[in-house]
Scaffold this motif. Sequence first.
Motif, PDB file in Angstrom:
ATOM      1  N   THR A 241       0.892  -1.106   0.152  1.00  0.00           N
ATOM      2  CA  THR A 241       0.026   0.193   0.054  1.00  0.00           C
ATOM      3  C   THR A 241       1.174   1.092  -0.077  1.00  0.00           C
ATOM      4  O   THR A 241       0.725   2.175  -0.670  1.00  0.00           O
ATOM      5  CB  THR A 241      -0.365  -0.287   1.021  1.00  0.00           C
ATOM      6  OG1 THR A 241      -2.091  -1.547   1.357  1.00  0.00           O
ATOM      7  CG2 THR A 241      -2.141   1.207   1.047  1.00  0.00           C
ATOM      8  N   ARG A 242       2.014   1.426   0.267  1.00  0.00           N
ATOM      9  CA  ARG A 242       3.020   3.014   0.774  1.00  0.00           C
ATOM     10  C   ARG A 242       3.362   2.451  -0.574  1.00  0.00           C
ATOM     11  O   ARG A 242       3.735   3.986  -0.740  1.00  0.00           O
ATOM     12  CB  ARG A 242       3.763   2.137   1.910  1.00  0.00           C
ATOM     13  CG  ARG A 242       5.129   3.496   2.385  1.00  0.00           C
ATOM     14  CD  ARG A 242       5.639   2.904   3.349  1.00  0.00           C
ATOM     15  NE  ARG A 242       5.126   2.284   4.387  1.00  0.00           N
ATOM     16  CZ  ARG A 242       4.941   3.448   5.202  1.00  0.00           C
ATOM     17  NH1 ARG A 242       5.269   3.733   5.459  1.00  0.00           N
ATOM     18  NH2 ARG A 242       4.739   2.940   6.707  1.00  0.00           N
ATOM     19  N   LYS A 243       3.621   1.637  -0.692  1.00  0.00           N
ATOM     20  CA  LYS A 243       4.809   1.775  -2.599  1.00  0.00           C
ATOM     21  C   LYS A 243       3.396   1.749  -3.129  1.00  0.00           C
ATOM     22  O   LYS A 243       3.617   3.105  -4.016  1.00  0.00           O
ATOM     23  CB  LYS A 243       4.916   0.180  -3.334  1.00  0.00           C
ATOM     24  CG  LYS A 243       5.359   0.601  -4.017  1.00  0.00           C
ATOM     25  CD  LYS A 243       6.125  -0.958  -4.411  1.00  0.00           C
ATOM     26  CE  LYS A 243       7.071  -0.940  -6.375  1.00  0.00           C
ATOM     27  NZ  LYS A 243       7.018  -2.605  -6.047  1.00  0.00           N
ATOM     28  N   LYS A 244       2.386   2.111  -3.482  1.00  0.00           N
ATOM     29  CA  LYS A 244       0.981   2.191  -3.982  1.00  0.00           C
ATOM     30  C   LYS A 244       1.061   3.581  -4.011  1.00  0.00           C
ATOM     31  O   LYS A 244       0.835   4.258  -4.785  1.00  0.00           O
ATOM     32  CB  LYS A 244      -0.147   1.166  -4.004  1.00  0.00           C
ATOM     33  CG  LYS A 244       0.053   0.323  -4.653  1.00  0.00           C
ATOM     34  CD  LYS A 244      -1.392  -0.657  -4.381  1.00  0.00           C
ATOM     35  CE  LYS A 244      -1.614  -1.752  -5.076  1.00  0.00           C
ATOM     36  NZ  LYS A 244      -2.204  -2.511  -5.169  1.00  0.00           N
ATOM     37  N   ILE A 245       0.823   4.169  -2.530  1.00  0.00           N
ATOM     38  CA  ILE A 245       0.334   5.880  -2.818  1.00  0.00           C
ATOM     39  C   ILE A 245       1.589   6.582  -3.296  1.00  0.00           C
ATOM     40  O   ILE A 245       1.368   7.698  -3.508  1.00  0.00           O
ATOM     41  CB  ILE A 245      -0.085   5.628  -1.070  1.00  0.00           C
ATOM     42  CG1 ILE A 245      -1.689   4.933  -0.978  1.00  0.00           C
ATOM     43  CG2 ILE A 245      -0.008   7.205  -0.757  1.00  0.00           C
ATOM     44  CD1 ILE A 245      -1.790   5.194   0.448  1.00  0.00           C
ATOM     45  N   ALA A 246       3.331   6.274  -2.601  1.00  0.00           N
ATOM     46  CA  ALA A 246       3.978   6.385  -2.962  1.00  0.00           C
ATOM     47  C   ALA A 246       4.476   6.910  -4.657  1.00  0.00           C
ATOM     48  O   ALA A 246       4.445   7.973  -5.712  1.00  0.00           O
ATOM     49  CB  ALA A 246       5.494   5.859  -2.642  1.00  0.00           C
ATOM     50  N   LYS A 247       4.024   5.849  -5.430  1.00  0.00           N
ATOM     51  CA  LYS A 247       3.837   5.631  -6.853  1.00  0.00           C
ATOM     52  C   LYS A 247       3.138   7.114  -7.864  1.00  0.00           C
ATOM     53  O   LYS A 247       3.120   7.260  -8.620  1.00  0.00           O
ATOM     54  CB  LYS A 247       3.246   4.644  -7.241  1.00  0.00           C
ATOM     55  CG  LYS A 247       4.486   4.518  -9.086  1.00  0.00           C
ATOM     56  CD  LYS A 247       3.623   2.380  -8.881  1.00  0.00           C
ATOM     57  CE  LYS A 247       4.148   2.148 -10.415  1.00  0.00           C
ATOM     58  NZ  LYS A 247       3.435   0.684 -10.685  1.00  0.00           N
ATOM     59  N   LYS A 248       1.981   7.058  -6.762  1.00  0.00           N
ATOM     60  CA  LYS A 248       0.486   7.815  -7.107  1.00  0.00           C
ATOM     61  C   LYS A 248       1.416   9.451  -6.973  1.00  0.00           C
ATOM     62  O   LYS A 248       0.800   9.984  -7.746  1.00  0.00           O
ATOM     63  CB  LYS A 248      -0.309   7.124  -7.031  1.00  0.00           C
ATOM     64  CG  LYS A 248      -1.759   8.460  -7.204  1.00  0.00           C
ATOM     65  CD  LYS A 248      -2.759   7.993  -6.313  1.00  0.00           C
ATOM     66  CE  LYS A 248      -3.259   8.411  -5.084  1.00  0.00           C
ATOM     67  NZ  LYS A 248      -4.942   7.828  -4.574  1.00  0.00           N
ATOM     68  N   LYS A 249       1.544   9.481  -5.360  1.00  0.00           N
ATOM     69  CA  LYS A 249       1.719  11.414  -4.996  1.00  0.00           C
ATOM     70  C   LYS A 249       2.910  11.234  -4.991  1.00  0.00           C
ATOM     71  O   LYS A 249       3.195  12.404  -5.190  1.00  0.00           O
ATOM     72  CB  LYS A 249       1.271  11.073  -3.924  1.00  0.00           C
ATOM     73  CG  LYS A 249      -0.240  10.514  -3.113  1.00  0.00           C
ATOM     74  CD  LYS A 249      -0.703  12.186  -2.415  1.00  0.00           C
ATOM     75  CE  LYS A 249      -2.543  12.673  -2.514  1.00  0.00           C
ATOM     76  NZ  LYS A 249      -2.483  13.596  -2.411  1.00  0.00           N
ATOM     77  N   GLY A 250       3.869  10.116  -4.685  1.00  0.00           N
ATOM     78  CA  GLY A 250       5.413  11.351  -4.618  1.00  0.00           C
ATOM     79  C   GLY A 250       5.664  11.048  -3.332  1.00  0.00           C
ATOM     80  O   GLY A 250       5.613   9.452  -3.022  1.00  0.00           O
ATOM     81  N   ASN A 251       5.665  12.013  -1.958  1.00  0.00           N
ATOM     82  CA  ASN A 251       5.880  11.921  -1.166  1.00  0.00           C
ATOM     83  C   ASN A 251       5.014  11.630  -0.422  1.00  0.00           C
ATOM     84  O   ASN A 251       4.334  11.876  -0.103  1.00  0.00           O
ATOM     85  CB  ASN A 251       7.103  13.306  -0.515  1.00  0.00           C
ATOM     86  CG  ASN A 251       7.443  13.747   0.679  1.00  0.00           C
ATOM     87  OD1 ASN A 251       7.828  12.982   1.415  1.00  0.00           O
ATOM     88  ND2 ASN A 251       7.603  14.752   0.746  1.00  0.00           N
ATOM     89  N   ILE A 252       5.172  10.360   0.254  1.00  0.00           N
ATOM     90  CA  ILE A 252       4.439   9.923   1.756  1.00  0.00           C
ATOM     91  C   ILE A 252       4.165  10.845   2.581  1.00  0.00           C
ATOM     92  O   ILE A 252       2.832  10.470   3.615  1.00  0.00           O
ATOM     93  CB  ILE A 252       4.711   8.050   1.623  1.00  0.00           C
ATOM     94  CG1 ILE A 252       3.067   7.669   1.660  1.00  0.00           C
ATOM     95  CG2 ILE A 252       5.291   8.121   2.684  1.00  0.00           C
ATOM     96  CD1 ILE A 252       3.616   6.173   1.234  1.00  0.00           C
ATOM     97  N   THR A 253       5.567  11.160   3.070  1.00  0.00           N
ATOM     98  CA  THR A 253       5.385  12.368   4.131  1.00  0.00           C
ATOM     99  C   THR A 253       4.437  13.555   4.765  1.00  0.00           C
ATOM    100  O   THR A 253       4.153  14.055   5.615  1.00  0.00           O
ATOM    101  CB  THR A 253       6.833  12.369   4.345  1.00  0.00           C
ATOM    102  OG1 THR A 253       7.503  13.629   3.975  1.00  0.00           O
ATOM    103  CG2 THR A 253       7.612  11.564   5.253  1.00  0.00           C
TER     104      THR A 253
END
Length: 179
Positions: A8-20
Motif C-alpha cells: 500500500t505504501r508503495k502504491k501511494i508513493a507511486k501515485k503521490k510521490g512524497n508519502i510524508t
Amino acid sequence: MPKSLEKTRKKIAKKKGNITALHENSRDSQRLRRAQMRDDKLIRVASARRKGDQPLIVRAAYFRDIVKENDGKPLELEAIQSHITAFVGQHDEEFSTLKKERRPGRPASTREDLLRIKIAADEKEYETGFYLPDLTDADNIVFLERWDGAWSYLSTLKWVRITKSGLVQPAKFPPKGES
C-alpha cells in the motif's frame, strides 16, 4: 511476515510521490491505517496459532526423546503407559513445592493455579484417551526420529489415543477438541 502495508505504501508513493505529506484523514492515510491494522491482525492471529500448537510440539518432542533413548525400537503398551504417566506427572513436584512454600491462609499463586489446571487436564485426557504419536509402529518411529520440530511435519506421523485402561484407538492429526 505480512506485506500489505509495504504494498500500500508503495502504491501511494507511486501515485503521490512524497508519502510524508499526507493529510491526517485523507483517503491515502486511511488506506495506510487499514493496511497496518490488517498486518497487525495477521501477526496476532499467527502468534495465537503458534501458542495453541505449542503443547502438541512439546508432547511430540518428549516422546521423540523417549524413542531415542530406546534406540529407535518400537515400545510395548506397558512401557508407553509408564511414559505417559511420567509425562502427566511431570509438574507434580513443582506443584507440591509451590503448595508447601505458600503460607497457611494465603491464596494460591497464579503459577500454582495454572499447574493445577494443567495437571487436571492431563489426567482427564489420560482417562479418556491420551493423544500421542504411535510408538508401536517401526515406520512411525523412524519418522518421529527424523522430526525437526516443525508443526507441518507432525501430520506425517500416525497418532493414537491410549486410555488408562490400555485401549488404543487410531486418531487423526491435528486433534479437533476431542480430548
